[in-house]
Motif scaffolding. Structure first.
Motif, PDB file in Angstrom:
ATOM      1  N   GLY A  13       0.956  -1.341  -0.117  1.00  0.00           N
ATOM      2  CA  GLY A  13      -0.061  -0.057   0.057  1.00  0.00           C
ATOM      3  C   GLY A  13       0.804   1.140  -0.008  1.00  0.00           C
ATOM      4  N   ALA A  14       2.231   1.263  -0.021  1.00  0.00           N
ATOM      5  CA  ALA A  14       2.997   2.598  -0.050  1.00  0.00           C
ATOM      6  C   ALA A  14       3.335   3.035  -1.591  1.00  0.00           C
ATOM      7  CB  ALA A  14       4.210   2.064   0.577  1.00  0.00           C
ATOM      8  N   SER A  15       2.876   2.221  -2.280  1.00  0.00           N
ATOM      9  CA  SER A  15       3.125   2.899  -3.752  1.00  0.00           C
ATOM     10  C   SER A  15       2.355   2.264  -4.765  1.00  0.00           C
ATOM     11  CB  SER A  15       4.613   2.549  -4.190  1.00  0.00           C
ATOM     12  OG  SER A  15       5.034   1.089  -4.446  1.00  0.00           O
ATOM     13  N   CYS A  86      -2.196  -6.183  -2.682  1.00  0.00           N
ATOM     14  CA  CYS A  86      -1.486  -5.565  -3.976  1.00  0.00           C
ATOM     15  C   CYS A  86       0.138  -5.824  -3.899  1.00  0.00           C
ATOM     16  CB  CYS A  86      -1.673  -4.173  -3.959  1.00  0.00           C
ATOM     17  SG  CYS A  86      -3.313  -3.424  -4.229  1.00  0.00           S
ATOM     18  N   ALA A  87       0.572  -6.361  -2.824  1.00  0.00           N
ATOM     19  CA  ALA A  87       1.852  -6.659  -2.763  1.00  0.00           C
ATOM     20  C   ALA A  87       2.434  -8.017  -3.649  1.00  0.00           C
ATOM     21  CB  ALA A  87       2.079  -7.282  -1.513  1.00  0.00           C
ATOM     22  N   GLY A  88       3.276  -7.726  -4.467  1.00  0.00           N
ATOM     23  CA  GLY A  88       3.818  -8.710  -5.409  1.00  0.00           C
ATOM     24  C   GLY A  88       5.229  -8.160  -6.153  1.00  0.00           C
ATOM     25  N   ILE A  89       5.725  -9.103  -6.723  1.00  0.00           N
ATOM     26  CA  ILE A  89       7.036  -8.716  -7.552  1.00  0.00           C
ATOM     27  C   ILE A  89       6.846  -9.546  -9.028  1.00  0.00           C
ATOM     28  CG2 ILE A  89       8.490  -8.997  -5.575  1.00  0.00           C
ATOM     29  CD1 ILE A  89       9.541 -11.564  -6.317  1.00  0.00           C
ATOM     30  N   ALA A  90       7.733  -9.037  -9.688  1.00  0.00           N
ATOM     31  CA  ALA A  90       7.681  -9.646 -11.061  1.00  0.00           C
ATOM     32  C   ALA A  90       9.219 -10.307 -11.224  1.00  0.00           C
ATOM     33  CB  ALA A  90       7.539  -8.664 -12.183  1.00  0.00           C
ATOM     34  N   VAL A  91       9.215 -11.749 -11.499  1.00  0.00           N
ATOM     35  CA  VAL A  91      10.553 -12.366 -11.571  1.00  0.00           C
ATOM     36  C   VAL A  91      10.534 -12.749 -12.979  1.00  0.00           C
ATOM     37  CG1 VAL A  91      11.737 -14.393 -11.303  1.00  0.00           C
ATOM     38  CG2 VAL A  91      10.758 -13.436  -9.253  1.00  0.00           C
ATOM     39  N   VAL A 112       6.636 -17.007  -6.642  1.00  0.00           N
ATOM     40  CA  VAL A 112       5.688 -17.999  -6.223  1.00  0.00           C
ATOM     41  C   VAL A 112       5.188 -17.759  -4.841  1.00  0.00           C
ATOM     42  CG1 VAL A 112       4.676 -20.262  -5.998  1.00  0.00           C
ATOM     43  CG2 VAL A 112       6.002 -19.348  -8.039  1.00  0.00           C
ATOM     44  N   ASN A 113       6.278 -17.580  -3.889  1.00  0.00           N
ATOM     45  CA  ASN A 113       6.054 -17.652  -2.642  1.00  0.00           C
ATOM     46  C   ASN A 113       5.367 -16.151  -2.147  1.00  0.00           C
ATOM     47  OD1 ASN A 113       6.344 -18.497   0.169  1.00  0.00           O
ATOM     48  ND2 ASN A 113       8.043 -17.226   0.375  1.00  0.00           N
ATOM     49  N   ILE A 114       5.937 -14.827  -2.837  1.00  0.00           N
ATOM     50  CA  ILE A 114       5.455 -13.774  -2.465  1.00  0.00           C
ATOM     51  C   ILE A 114       4.001 -13.387  -3.161  1.00  0.00           C
ATOM     52  CG2 ILE A 114       5.599 -11.214  -3.074  1.00  0.00           C
ATOM     53  CD1 ILE A 114       8.824 -11.858  -2.752  1.00  0.00           C
ATOM     54  N   ASN A 115       3.881 -13.742  -4.337  1.00  0.00           N
ATOM     55  CA  ASN A 115       2.688 -13.509  -4.985  1.00  0.00           C
ATOM     56  C   ASN A 115       1.586 -14.248  -4.739  1.00  0.00           C
ATOM     57  OD1 ASN A 115       4.205 -11.511  -6.391  1.00  0.00           O
ATOM     58  ND2 ASN A 115       4.242 -12.783  -8.296  1.00  0.00           N
TER      59      ASN A 115
END
Length: 263
Positions: A13-15, A86-91, A112-115
């Motif tokens: 939620g910070a960006s 909404c937290a997530g990363i793109a690998v 996979v763990n984060i998303n």
């Protein structure tokens, strides 16, 4: 479910998309707990939003840290009515590189763990908080078959869940997993009056997009049929707000993508 006087946990939620959702909730008179790893950005946003916002540094893969964010909502705002994850990363990595060496398994697993696992982690702890609040609320209509809207969980997938491109194996499969969570969780949580929805955004103007070259960005914009541009974070927030408000939206995935289909 109305937003005014209700409280929501927004991860990431910070960006980007999460920040836009947090702003929209506060603008409509709701309370928000912003959970993010970026402490300086999160604290600055809370200072701007005022008394209806709180920040907690949070890794969505940690049960203890997500529970701490839930605890803050319960302590500061009397409980939660929902979450927008909404937290997530793109690998980005190919299965085989140019020398036919295999992809890094740790990088794949991290995505996979984060998303995916992170989305499940947030959903399970938020759902438990809402269900316990309703069970203990003498004023709540928690009878079997009640149509009272008690809570909402909104997860974020991606059009990559359906249109995954080369190099997106981790990202695409993790977001497909988020899509796969939607209906089972909605069916299970129906007895608690908790809805579960997923938004699958297309190409949006977020900090993640800032990491790609300008030429690649222009190509993405050109691929959107209409409007021919990147999505704006506030457009994602508008959809999230509508989902919260519309009690008949449940167990579904909504593409928000300007009709783009990645090839």
């Amino acid at each position: 479910m109305q937003i005014e006087k209700h409280s929501f946990l927004v991860t990431g939620g910070a960006s980007g998309l999460g920040e836009s959702v947090a702003r929209a909730i506060v603008e409509q008179g709701g309370n928000v707990v912003i959970a993010d790893l970026n402490q300086s950005a999160g604290q600055s946003l809370v200072a701007e939003l005022g008394g209806n916002a709180r920040f907690v540094r949070c890794d969505v893969t940690s049960g203890d840290e997500v529970q701490a964010a839930v605890d803050i909502a319960e302590k500061e705002f009397g409980g939660l009515q929902g979450s927008i994850n909404c937290a997530g990363i793109a690998v980005v990595q190919k299965l085989l590189d140019r020398e036919n060496n295999p992809a890094d398994l740790e990088s794949f697993s991290r995505g996979v763990n984060i998303n995916l696992v992170g989305s499940f982690n947030v959903a399970r702890l938020v759902a438990a908080s809402i269900a316990k609040r309703v069970a203990n609320d003498s004023n709540a209509d928690n009878s079997t078959g009640s149509n009272t809207d008690q809570g909402i969980i909104i997860n974020t997938a991606s059009i990559a869940a359906f249109d995954g491109q080369v190099g997106q194996a981790s990202y695409s499969s993790s977001k497909a997993g988020v899509v796969g969570l939607t209906l089972p969780l909605a069916r299970e949580l129906a007895r608690h009056g908790i809805r579960v929805m997923t938004i699958a955004p297309g190409v949006f103007a977020t900090p993640m997009m800032d990491t790609i070259p300008e030429k690649a960005r222009e190509q993405l914009e050109a691929g959107v049929p209409y409007p021919k541009r990147l999505g704006a974070p506030n457009e994602f927030a508008k959809l999230a707000v509508h989902i919260i408000d519309n009690a008949y939206l449940n167990g579904e995935v909504i593409r928000l993508d300007g009709a783009i289909r990645m090839v």
